[in-house]
Design a protein around this motif. Structure first.
Motif, PDB file in Angstrom:
ATOM      1  N   SER A   1     -15.712  -2.011   1.041  1.00 36.31           N
ATOM      2  CA  SER A   1     -14.444  -1.845   1.746  1.00 36.31           C
ATOM      3  C   SER A   1     -14.651  -1.700   3.241  1.00 36.31           C
ATOM      4  O   SER A   1     -13.677  -1.745   4.007  1.00 36.31           O
ATOM      5  CB  SER A   1     -13.701  -0.620   1.195  1.00 36.31           C
ATOM      6  N   ASP A   2     -15.883  -1.513   3.673  1.00 36.41           N
ATOM      7  CA  ASP A   2     -16.154  -1.409   5.113  1.00 36.41           C
ATOM      8  C   ASP A   2     -16.538  -2.752   5.720  1.00 36.41           C
ATOM      9  O   ASP A   2     -15.901  -3.221   6.652  1.00 36.41           O
ATOM     10  CB  ASP A   2     -17.249  -0.362   5.365  1.00 36.41           C
ATOM     11  N   CYS A   3     -17.585  -3.405   5.179  1.00 36.07           N
ATOM     12  CA  CYS A   3     -17.992  -4.702   5.772  1.00 36.07           C
ATOM     13  C   CYS A   3     -17.243  -5.866   5.126  1.00 36.07           C
ATOM     14  O   CYS A   3     -17.288  -6.985   5.636  1.00 36.07           O
ATOM     15  CB  CYS A   3     -19.506  -4.900   5.684  1.00 36.07           C
ATOM     16  N   GLY A   4     -16.593  -5.596   4.002  1.00 35.50           N
ATOM     17  CA  GLY A   4     -15.758  -6.623   3.390  1.00 35.50           C
ATOM     18  C   GLY A   4     -16.496  -7.610   2.515  1.00 35.50           C
ATOM     19  O   GLY A   4     -15.879  -8.502   1.931  1.00 35.50           O
ATOM     20  N   LYS A   5     -17.820  -7.457   2.408  1.00 32.92           N
ATOM     21  CA  LYS A   5     -18.585  -8.445   1.665  1.00 32.92           C
ATOM     22  C   LYS A   5     -18.885  -7.988   0.242  1.00 32.92           C
ATOM     23  O   LYS A   5     -19.089  -6.800  -0.021  1.00 32.92           O
ATOM     24  CB  LYS A   5     -19.912  -8.730   2.387  1.00 32.92           C
ATOM     25  N   ALA A   6     -18.949  -8.954  -0.656  1.00 33.99           N
ATOM     26  CA  ALA A   6     -19.418  -8.711  -2.017  1.00 33.99           C
ATOM     27  C   ALA A   6     -20.931  -8.862  -2.045  1.00 33.99           C
ATOM     28  O   ALA A   6     -21.498  -9.629  -1.259  1.00 33.99           O
ATOM     29  CB  ALA A   6     -18.778  -9.708  -2.968  1.00 33.99           C
ATOM     30  N   HIS A   7     -21.599  -8.113  -2.929  1.00 37.47           N
ATOM     31  CA  HIS A   7     -23.047  -8.269  -3.071  1.00 37.47           C
ATOM     32  C   HIS A   7     -23.402  -8.452  -4.542  1.00 37.47           C
ATOM     33  O   HIS A   7     -22.570  -8.316  -5.429  1.00 37.47           O
ATOM     34  CB  HIS A   7     -23.793  -7.066  -2.469  1.00 37.47           C
ATOM     35  N   TRP A   8     -24.646  -8.803  -4.795  1.00 43.13           N
ATOM     36  CA  TRP A   8     -25.173  -8.994  -6.128  1.00 43.13           C
ATOM     37  C   TRP A   8     -26.633  -8.603  -6.136  1.00 43.13           C
ATOM     38  O   TRP A   8     -27.338  -8.928  -5.172  1.00 43.13           O
ATOM     39  CB  TRP A   8     -25.043 -10.466  -6.567  1.00 43.13           C
ATOM     40  N   TYR A   9     -27.082  -7.875  -7.174  1.00 46.08           N
ATOM     41  CA  TYR A   9     -26.417  -7.298  -8.314  1.00 46.08           C
ATOM     42  C   TYR A   9     -25.681  -6.031  -7.896  1.00 46.08           C
ATOM     43  O   TYR A   9     -25.968  -5.505  -6.815  1.00 46.08           O
ATOM     44  CB  TYR A   9     -27.457  -6.969  -9.417  1.00 46.08           C
ATOM     45  N   PRO A  10     -24.796  -5.488  -8.703  1.00 41.25           N
ATOM     46  CA  PRO A  10     -23.960  -4.364  -8.263  1.00 41.25           C
ATOM     47  C   PRO A  10     -24.771  -3.089  -8.006  1.00 41.25           C
ATOM     48  O   PRO A  10     -25.618  -2.710  -8.794  1.00 41.25           O
ATOM     49  CB  PRO A  10     -23.002  -4.170  -9.438  1.00 41.25           C
TER      50      PRO A  10
END
Lengths: 389, 133
Positions: free
Chosen positions: B38-47
């Motif tokens: 919610s801060d940088c707006g990016k999704a990452h993988w793996y959770p």
């Protein structure tokens, strides 16, 4: 603080075995330790620092230290896969520079060949303790498979060809023909490589390293001790290491940790890739040599395929004499871990003790560099630069 | 448990990471969740519980489109039957290891569009495989 010139390699030993079903892993470690100490003109009683990785019995320094009855003031069990022993050279040099020990022993040994391990083609049975495993294990990745992905991507982005990859194996085989201990001594051609069976596209059988039992050891000492011994003095002048992560899901499969470990080592040594007379670069697969030569700065990114082609890695023929023992592709890959043999051949070259057919004249600076664990996922990387005094 | 939607609860690979329960629960229903910052707006993988891209702990689960493109692929020729190992770049950004299913190796190309197809792991959790879109 720098370790530049504050520690020297005084002993190096590569176990001649490539198949040792009749020896324990502990015995192989002990034989490697004894061989490197004899090479140095030292004994077990002189050792006060010991370094090993996960291949050691018990996966830690304790048990081989007990087996050898070492009297230690320093130890380190950094486990970083195949490059552990290159990292250990740096850690040992730092410990010697800091006065924590005077004579440091590094050992590696193992028996994957006599265990029948299908290192490259069988999915690893990993438990849930590593946090990435639940997200990957179902996809049955293999070592050859992941390097196949990397090779395909490198070919896609930079136009690297199977023939260019094959030149790496050709160079290794040209060198291995002179090494009586090498597992594969037959000289091969580009055509031989590109017509060998596909393992995991575009990786072919002759793009893959060997699986061997065996091991090796290195002894480092402070310069005063090194100069008192009857061996050529080989100084450690630069070390670099890193963990190249998967970048939270934004990994670039064409890049390796050599970018960072190499830059650190060159900066510490105060030299450039063009100053290197001989390079040991980890060759678990032909594509890895191409990628690491780029990332170490021997050529621009994407130019590695063209750099290795036409015999440019063959000693006496090309611009960069490389893996003159035959490397992991032809000579030896003990315990699936090629880091220590990379350092050992670099030391041979600097001492002028490589095979005459592959010896680099007036070899002053040598580099040993490689990854640990599987590049593509997160991996370790270490680079060491040595200088003959 | 016999209910497929809760089989993941008996899976040791899912059970070892209680913080990922919401992912496996959604996966059992055919939905792909991405841990998103919610801060940088990016999704990452793996959770993860800390954003590996910016370090924030202010994360949420966001449903992914399930669409992506092939980044690299290979075929395990020593396996019987053979299978296709791949990295897929999701439309949301992260790149993940997977298998391409319902496809012939010879017909695939880098950049090809694929979509998620959940299939059970041997241990019970549902894993995001991909097939040509």
């Amino acid at each position: 603080m720098t370790i530049k010139g504050q520690a020297c390699v005084v002993g190096a030993y590569e176990h001649p075995t490539r198949l040792a079903p009749d020896k324990s892993v502990a015995q192989l470690h002990a034989e490697c330790a004894a061989g490197a100490l004899a090479d140095a003109g030292l004994t077990l009683a002189d050792v006060d620092g010991y370094f090993c990785a996960g291949d050691a019995p018990g996966m830690a320094p304790m048990w081989m230290a007990d087996y050898l009855n070492l009297k230690l003031s320093w130890f380190n069990g950094t486990e970083a896969g195949g490059c552990s022993y290159l990292a250990h050279v740096g850690h040992a040099a730092a410990a010697i520079a800091a006065g924590k020990c005077s004579v440091a022993l590094i050992t590696l040994a193992g028996k994957p060949r006599s265990a029948g391990q299908a290192t490259g083609t069988a999915p690893r049975a990993l438990g849930p303790d590593r946090p990435e495993v639940p997200w990957e294990s179902s996809f049955r990745w293999t070592v050859a498979g992941v390097y196949g992905l990397m090779a395909q991507r490198h070919m896609h982005e930079y136009g690297t060809t199977p023939e260019q990859m094959a030149w790496v194996k050709v160079a290794a085989s040209q060198h291995a023909q002179h090494n009586p201990n090498a597992l594969l001594r037959k000289v091969v051609t580009v055509d031989d490589v590109v017509s060998s069976p596909l393992i995991s596209d575009p990786i072919r059988r002759l793009d893959c390293c060997v699986i061997t039992d065996g091991g090796g050891a290195i002894v480092l000492a402070k310069p005063e001790i090194a100069r008192s011994l009857a061996r050529p003095v080989v100084k450690v002048v630069g070390c670099g290491e890193t963990i190249a992560t998967n970048l939270g899901g934004y990994v670039d499969l064409t890049r390796t940790g050599a970018e960072r470990s190499g830059a650190s080592a060159f900066a510490e040594a105060g030299i450039r890739p063009a100053d290197i007379d001989y390079a040991s670069v980890y060759d678990n697969f032909t594509i890895m040599v191409i990628m690491q030569l780029e990332d170490l700065g021997f050529c621009a990114k994407g130019e590695g395929g063209r750099f290795v082609a036409d015999g440019n890695l063959i000693s006496g023929v090309g611009r960069l004499p490389w893996n003159t023992d035959g490397g992991g592709l032809c000579n030896n890959h003990p315990m699936n871990r090629g880091g220590i043999t990379k350092a050992i051949e670099a030391v041979r070259q600097l001492r002028g003790e490589a095979h005459p057919a592959v010896q680099v004249p007036d070899c002053r600076f040598a580099l040993a560099s490689g990854p640990g664990l599987v590049v593509g996922g997160g991996h370790n990387h270490a680079t060491v630069i040595f200088e003959r005094e | 448990m016999s209910d497929a939607s809760s089989a993941w609860k008996d899976d040791p690979f899912a059970a070892a990471y209680p913080e990922t329960a919401e992912f496996w629960d959604a996966a059992a229903r055919g939905r792909l969740l991405l841990r998103t910052c919610s801060d940088c707006g990016k999704a990452h993988w793996y959770p993860r519980v800390i954003c590996p891209l910016c370090g924030s702990a202010n994360l949420r689960w966001a449903e992914a489109s399930g669409r992506g493109t092939i980044y690299a692929f290979t075929v395990a020729r020593k396996a019987e039957p053979t299978y296709i190992l791949a990295y897929v770049t999701l439309a949301e950004g992260p790149r993940l290891m997977t298998n391409i299913v319902d496809a012939r190796f010879e017909d695939l190309r880098i950049g090809q569009e694929v979509s998620v197809r959940f299939q059970p792991a041997a241990e019970g959790r549902m894993m995001p495989f991909f097939a040509p879109a």
